[in-house]
Design a protein around this motif. Structure first.
Motif, PDB file in Angstrom:
ATOM      1  N   ARG A  78       0.815  -1.215   0.000  1.00 58.25           N
ATOM      2  CA  ARG A  78       0.000   0.000   0.000  1.00 58.25           C
ATOM      3  C   ARG A  78       0.854   1.274   0.000  1.00 58.25           C
ATOM      4  NH1 ARG A  78      -5.237  -0.998   3.981  1.00 58.25           N
ATOM      5  NH2 ARG A  78      -5.843  -3.035   3.134  1.00 58.25           N
ATOM      6  N   LEU A  79       2.142   1.129   0.205  1.00 57.40           N
ATOM      7  CA  LEU A  79       3.006   2.304   0.267  1.00 57.40           C
ATOM      8  C   LEU A  79       3.277   2.850  -1.127  1.00 57.40           C
ATOM      9  CD1 LEU A  79       5.614   1.235   2.964  1.00 57.40           C
ATOM     10  CD2 LEU A  79       3.434   2.435   3.259  1.00 57.40           C
ATOM     11  N   THR A  80       3.403   4.156  -1.200  1.00 57.80           N
ATOM     12  CA  THR A  80       3.668   4.828  -2.478  1.00 57.80           C
ATOM     13  C   THR A  80       4.899   5.723  -2.339  1.00 57.80           C
ATOM     14  OG1 THR A  80       2.323   6.782  -1.981  1.00 57.80           O
ATOM     15  CG2 THR A  80       1.181   4.853  -2.897  1.00 57.80           C
ATOM     16  N   ASP A  81       5.151   6.479  -3.382  1.00 55.17           N
ATOM     17  CA  ASP A  81       6.288   7.403  -3.361  1.00 55.17           C
ATOM     18  C   ASP A  81       6.199   8.414  -2.227  1.00 55.17           C
ATOM     19  OD1 ASP A  81       7.449   6.250  -5.583  1.00 55.17           O
ATOM     20  OD2 ASP A  81       6.419   7.568  -6.992  1.00 55.17           O
ATOM     21  N   ALA A  82       4.989   8.745  -1.799  1.00 59.30           N
ATOM     22  CA  ALA A  82       4.818   9.775  -0.777  1.00 59.30           C
ATOM     23  C   ALA A  82       5.565   9.419   0.507  1.00 59.30           C
ATOM     24  CB  ALA A  82       3.327   9.972  -0.486  1.00 59.30           C
ATOM     25  N   SER A  83       5.441   8.166   0.941  1.00 63.83           N
ATOM     26  CA  SER A  83       6.111   7.764   2.182  1.00 63.83           C
ATOM     27  C   SER A  83       7.607   7.588   1.977  1.00 63.83           C
ATOM     28  CB  SER A  83       5.491   6.479   2.734  1.00 63.83           C
ATOM     29  OG  SER A  83       5.522   5.445   1.770  1.00 63.83           O
ATOM     30  N   VAL A  84       8.026   7.050   0.839  1.00 63.54           N
ATOM     31  CA  VAL A  84       9.456   6.838   0.599  1.00 63.54           C
ATOM     32  C   VAL A  84      10.185   8.169   0.499  1.00 63.54           C
ATOM     33  CG1 VAL A  84      11.167   5.813  -0.929  1.00 63.54           C
ATOM     34  CG2 VAL A  84       8.991   4.645  -0.542  1.00 63.54           C
ATOM     35  N   GLN A  85       9.556   9.166  -0.123  1.00 61.94           N
ATOM     36  CA  GLN A  85      10.180  10.473  -0.220  1.00 61.94           C
ATOM     37  C   GLN A  85      10.374  11.092   1.161  1.00 61.94           C
ATOM     38  OE1 GLN A  85       7.355  12.128  -3.003  1.00 61.94           O
ATOM     39  NE2 GLN A  85       8.815  12.026  -4.701  1.00 61.94           N
ATOM     40  N   LYS A  86       9.476  10.819   2.080  1.00 60.73           N
ATOM     41  CA  LYS A  86       9.651  11.279   3.456  1.00 60.73           C
ATOM     42  C   LYS A  86      10.751  10.492   4.164  1.00 60.73           C
ATOM     43  CE  LYS A  86       6.641  14.593   3.982  1.00 60.73           C
ATOM     44  NZ  LYS A  86       7.069  15.973   4.371  1.00 60.73           N
ATOM     45  N   LEU A  87      10.780   9.200   3.936  1.00 63.60           N
ATOM     46  CA  LEU A  87      11.832   8.374   4.529  1.00 63.60           C
ATOM     47  C   LEU A  87      13.212   8.843   4.092  1.00 63.60           C
ATOM     48  CD1 LEU A  87      10.234   4.825   4.154  1.00 63.60           C
ATOM     49  CD2 LEU A  87      10.828   5.933   6.311  1.00 63.60           C
ATOM     50  N   ALA A  88      13.313   9.308   2.859  1.00 67.29           N
ATOM     51  CA  ALA A  88      14.605   9.749   2.328  1.00 67.29           C
ATOM     52  C   ALA A  88      15.167  10.940   3.094  1.00 67.29           C
ATOM     53  CB  ALA A  88      14.470  10.091   0.847  1.00 67.29           C
ATOM     54  N   THR A  89      14.314  11.647   3.815  1.00 66.31           N
ATOM     55  CA  THR A  89      14.779  12.829   4.550  1.00 66.31           C
ATOM     56  C   THR A  89      15.350  12.487   5.919  1.00 66.31           C
ATOM     57  OG1 THR A  89      12.610  13.252   5.579  1.00 66.31           O
ATOM     58  CG2 THR A  89      13.015  14.210   3.390  1.00 66.31           C
ATOM     59  N   LEU A  90      15.231  11.249   6.357  1.00 66.52           N
ATOM     60  CA  LEU A  90      15.779  10.858   7.663  1.00 66.52           C
ATOM     61  C   LEU A  90      17.294  11.069   7.658  1.00 66.52           C
ATOM     62  CD1 LEU A  90      13.732   7.616   8.382  1.00 66.52           C
ATOM     63  CD2 LEU A  90      13.627   9.753   9.686  1.00 66.52           C
ATOM     64  N   PRO A  91      17.832  11.842   8.567  1.00 67.65           N
ATOM     65  CA  PRO A  91      19.251  12.211   8.490  1.00 67.65           C
ATOM     66  C   PRO A  91      20.218  11.072   8.774  1.00 67.65           C
ATOM     67  CG  PRO A  91      18.267  13.062  10.506  1.00 67.65           C
ATOM     68  CD  PRO A  91      17.142  12.525   9.685  1.00 67.65           C
ATOM     69  N   LYS A  92      19.766  10.037   9.491  1.00 68.45           N
ATOM     70  CA  LYS A  92      20.680   8.971   9.867  1.00 68.45           C
ATOM     71  C   LYS A  92      20.376   7.640   9.160  1.00 68.45           C
ATOM     72  CE  LYS A  92      21.719  10.821  14.455  1.00 68.45           C
ATOM     73  NZ  LYS A  92      23.152  10.997  14.200  1.00 68.45           N
ATOM     74  N   LEU A  93      19.484   7.665   8.207  1.00 67.99           N
ATOM     75  CA  LEU A  93      19.075   6.429   7.544  1.00 67.99           C
ATOM     76  C   LEU A  93      20.240   5.785   6.811  1.00 67.99           C
ATOM     77  CD1 LEU A  93      16.550   4.678   7.029  1.00 67.99           C
ATOM     78  CD2 LEU A  93      16.271   5.902   4.880  1.00 67.99           C
ATOM     79  N   ARG A  94      20.465   4.505   7.079  1.00 70.55           N
ATOM     80  CA  ARG A  94      21.543   3.760   6.429  1.00 70.55           C
ATOM     81  C   ARG A  94      21.003   2.735   5.450  1.00 70.55           C
ATOM     82  NH1 ARG A  94      25.379   1.481  11.044  1.00 70.55           N
ATOM     83  NH2 ARG A  94      26.401   0.634   9.213  1.00 70.55           N
ATOM     84  N   ARG A  95      19.888   2.113   5.784  1.00 70.05           N
ATOM     85  CA  ARG A  95      19.360   1.049   4.925  1.00 70.05           C
ATOM     86  C   ARG A  95      17.847   1.122   4.907  1.00 70.05           C
ATOM     87  NH1 ARG A  95      22.988  -4.264   5.189  1.00 70.05           N
ATOM     88  NH2 ARG A  95      21.595  -4.624   3.457  1.00 70.05           N
ATOM     89  N   ILE A  96      17.304   0.771   3.770  1.00 72.26           N
ATOM     90  CA  ILE A  96      15.847   0.722   3.631  1.00 72.26           C
ATOM     91  C   ILE A  96      15.494  -0.473   2.763  1.00 72.26           C
ATOM     92  CG2 ILE A  96      15.946   2.335   1.684  1.00 72.26           C
ATOM     93  CD1 ILE A  96      13.191   3.341   2.521  1.00 72.26           C
ATOM     94  N   GLY A  97      14.494  -1.227   3.177  1.00 71.14           N
ATOM     95  CA  GLY A  97      14.026  -2.380   2.405  1.00 71.14           C
ATOM     96  C   GLY A  97      12.648  -2.119   1.849  1.00 71.14           C
ATOM     97  N   LEU A  98      12.521  -2.154   0.538  1.00 72.08           N
ATOM     98  CA  LEU A  98      11.247  -1.897  -0.129  1.00 72.08           C
ATOM     99  C   LEU A  98      10.917  -3.005  -1.130  1.00 72.08           C
ATOM    100  CD1 LEU A  98      11.791   1.917  -0.784  1.00 72.08           C
ATOM    101  CD2 LEU A  98      10.340   0.907   0.966  1.00 72.08           C
ATOM    102  N   VAL A  99      11.290  -4.219  -0.798  1.00 72.71           N
ATOM    103  CA  VAL A  99      11.046  -5.345  -1.699  1.00 72.71           C
ATOM    104  C   VAL A  99       9.542  -5.517  -1.945  1.00 72.71           C
ATOM    105  CG1 VAL A  99      11.299  -7.839  -1.980  1.00 72.71           C
ATOM    106  CG2 VAL A  99      13.104  -6.503  -0.883  1.00 72.71           C
ATOM    107  N   LYS A 100       9.203  -5.634  -3.218  1.00 72.15           N
ATOM    108  CA  LYS A 100       7.820  -5.877  -3.635  1.00 72.15           C
ATOM    109  C   LYS A 100       6.854  -4.762  -3.222  1.00 72.15           C
ATOM    110  CE  LYS A 100       8.102 -10.877  -4.136  1.00 72.15           C
ATOM    111  NZ  LYS A 100       7.529 -12.190  -3.802  1.00 72.15           N
TER     112      LYS A 100
END
Length: 599
Positions: free
Chosen positions: A412-434
């Motif tokens: 159910r996730l779209t670009d809207a949430s991922v674009q927000k996740l991209a702003t996390l200053p300490k993010l090292r890894r993200i899993g978006l399989v499927k």
């Protein structure tokens, strides 16, 4: 190992004795790191041994003209020797003089290097020698035979029956060992603090009963994959080894509530317990464990399918668990939003939370998790398909110190949430399989924010096009792992798949067809190839992606991914209060949870 040869100088009037026999006993609550992070811990921690009196009479000093450096106090000599990282250098120091020898021998034999068969033979020969210059068998405190696991058997460990002062014994993967061999070493080892027999599937209750009888100071026990061990021996261990702090029972499928209840009642100092795949464990024992384990920092009950909401909802009221930092509920299908809300309420300082495959989790749970605020570093919500953009965006707003987030199969996730996740200053890894609604916009956002932050290393989605990946590669020059499994724009192109790594041998034909993972040099070759097609490299830019130097984890099937998420219990840093930890200390906290649900 070559023994020290006799020299002409007479022995000092003060007898040279091993610090092993003269040093005070450790406090029983020593917080030692038991499960090592390197395969051969002999190379990682030469520590300073206990001091001894090495003075000479003034008359002897005049007669034998002792050099100024030899008149240094023992504590200074030992401090200098402890800075040497090479066992060869330490051995050379032993040959300088008797004073140097007596102060260096403990450091050299504290954890003898057994990384080759020749070294092992030398060590075994020395510990059996009754007329050796030093009592080498009494100097060995840590013994690690995991580097020679395929060659170790019951006969190999017989010489170490003389080493009764071993504190840490690591026999990981020595599958040829049986009860006979392990009991030989354990028998009489009253100083043993940590035992790791991971993968010894021939070991039975006989070994654990010997541990209970001989090792009252035991603080760490790892019996992962010892599938023949039952409640009978583990209950005896809990009753006899009351200082137990870390217990790992992965895949011990015969373990039931009886063992967990005994641990809860008799081991009040328990810090970490891993019950991965102990499918007979139920709510009853987990409630008791949590209620009594006020110091508990890590609780892992992945794939304990009988655990329900009641394990948390029926906890005593007004009870909080400020020590709990890591909770793994992977594939606990009967856990719902009510339980998650109770967990967050009672454990406000949770740092790592794994709810992968808890399929009934909804936005209610995510909104509750946001109350963890800056404490949350690692969150795994893979296969929680009911989660929406609104909850993820709220999570980003409230928990801005997240380093790892996995949202695999949250379709159910779209670009809207991922674009927000991209702003996390300490993010090292993200899993978006499927996550099938993800497009190039998300990848461009991840690449854009890589300039000022730390980029994730695994963006995946079937709608991604070459342009977005090209931009990501050029903006992230330190990218070392890129999984595009299932991304049709890549895995169907032979010119691009020429740079992928080989699929794991256990993959099915279908998985091999979809497999598309670039690792290490493959990432660089893909970047160079795409840039050669586009000389202008219009997406090029300065990248600042954090190079975490993690091992290549690769794509794995769901079973292996779930096992990786559980990870090895890591005891480092347990003596540091979290309020005192700075950002640099915390940066490596989540690296041990590198599993990615490549379902």
């Amino acid at each position: 190992m070559t023994q020290l040869q006799e020299v002409t100088l007479p022995v000092s009037e003060t007898a040279s004795v091993s610090s092993s026999s003269s040093s005070p006993e450790r406090a029983v609550y020593d917080d030692t790191d038991f499960f090592t992070t390197q395969r051969n811990d002999s190379q990682s921690s030469l520590g300073v041994a206990s001091l001894r009196d090495m003075t000479m009479s003034s008359s002897d000093e005049l007669v034998y003209r002792i050099s100024p450096i030899s008149r240094l106090p023992s504590e200074l000599l030992i401090c200098c020797f402890s800075k040497l990282s090479s066992s060869i250098d330490l051995r050379t120091c032993m040959l300088v003089s008797k004073t140097w020898s007596s102060n260096a021998v403990d450091l050299l034999w504290h954890r003898p290097l057994c990384n080759t068969w020749r070294n092992l033979e030398n060590v075994a020969r020395s510990v059996q020698e009754p007329t050796s210059y030093y009592p080498y068998c009494s100097l060995v405190k840590r013994l690690n035979l995991s580097n020679l696991s395929d060659e170790i058997n019951d006969g190999t460990v017989q010489p170490f029956m003389h080493c009764k002062r071993i504190e840490r014994l690591t026999l990981t993967g020595c599958k040829e060992l049986t009860d006979r061999g392990v009991v030989t070493v354990v028998d009489g080892s009253t100083s043993l603090l940590a035992l790791d027999i991971t993968g010894l599937d021939a070991v039975t209750d006989h070994t654990l009963k010997a541990v209970a009888q001989n090792c009252p100071r035991l603080q760490g026990l790892n019996i992962t994959d010892c599938s023949k061990v039952t409640d009978e021996s583990l209950t005896a261990v809990a009753q006899s080894c009351r200082h137990l702090k870390r217990l790992k029972l992965n895949n011990c499928t015969l373990v039931t509530d009886e063992t967990v209840t005994a641990v809860a009642r008799h081991c009040p100092a328990m810090l970490e317990i891993d019950l991965h795949n102990c499918r007979q464990v139920t709510d009853q024992s987990i409630k008791l464990l949590i209620s009594r384990g006020r110091q508990l920092r890590e609780l892992r009950v992945a794939h304990c399918s009988q655990i329900t909401d009641d394990a948390f909802l029926e906890l005593p009221k007004h009870l909080t668990f400020d020590s709990l930092r890591i909770l793994d509920l992977t594939a606990c299908h009967q856990v719902h939003d009510d339980a998650v809300e109770k967990i967050i309420e009672t454990s406000p300082r949770l740092r790592n939370l794994v709810l992968a495959k808890c399929k009934d989790i909804t936005d209610r749970s995510v909104n509750a998790i946001t109350r963890l605020g800056k404490n949350l570093h690692y969150i795994h919500l893979g296969h929680c398909a009911q989660i929406t953009d609104a909850a993820v965006i709220h999570l980003v707003k409230m928990c801005n110190r997240i380093r790892y987030i996995d949202l695999a199969c949250c379709h159910r996730l779209t670009d809207a949430s991922v674009q927000k996740l991209a702003t996390l200053p300490k993010l090292r890894r993200i899993g978006l399989v499927k996550c099938q609604a993800i497009t190039d916009r998300s990848i461009m956002a991840l690449a854009k924010f890589g300039v000022s932050g730390e980029l994730p290393s695994k963006p995946v989605g079937p709608s991604l096009l070459e342009r977005g990946i090209h931009a990501l590669l050029n903006r992230c020059p330190k990218l070392t792992h890129l999984s595009l499994t299932g991304v049709q724009a890549f895995f169907v192109r032979e010119d691009l798949t020429a740079f992928i790594r080989d699929a794991p041998p256990e993959f099915t034909e279908h998985q091999r067809t979809m497999f598309c993972v670039f690792s290490g040099p493959g990432v660089n070759r893909l970047r160079d190839y795409l840039n050669s097609d586009d000389p202008a490299t219009i997406y090029a830019g300065e990248g600042t992606m954090y190079d975490d130097r993690e091992a290549e984890d690769g794509d794995v099937d769901e079973r292996d991914a779930d096992q990786q998420v559980t990870g090895m219990m890591n005891a480092t840093g347990l003596g540091v209060d979290d309020d005192d930890m700075n950002d640099e200390d915390e940066a490596g906290e989540g690296s041990q949870y590198g599993a990615e649900a490549d379902a």
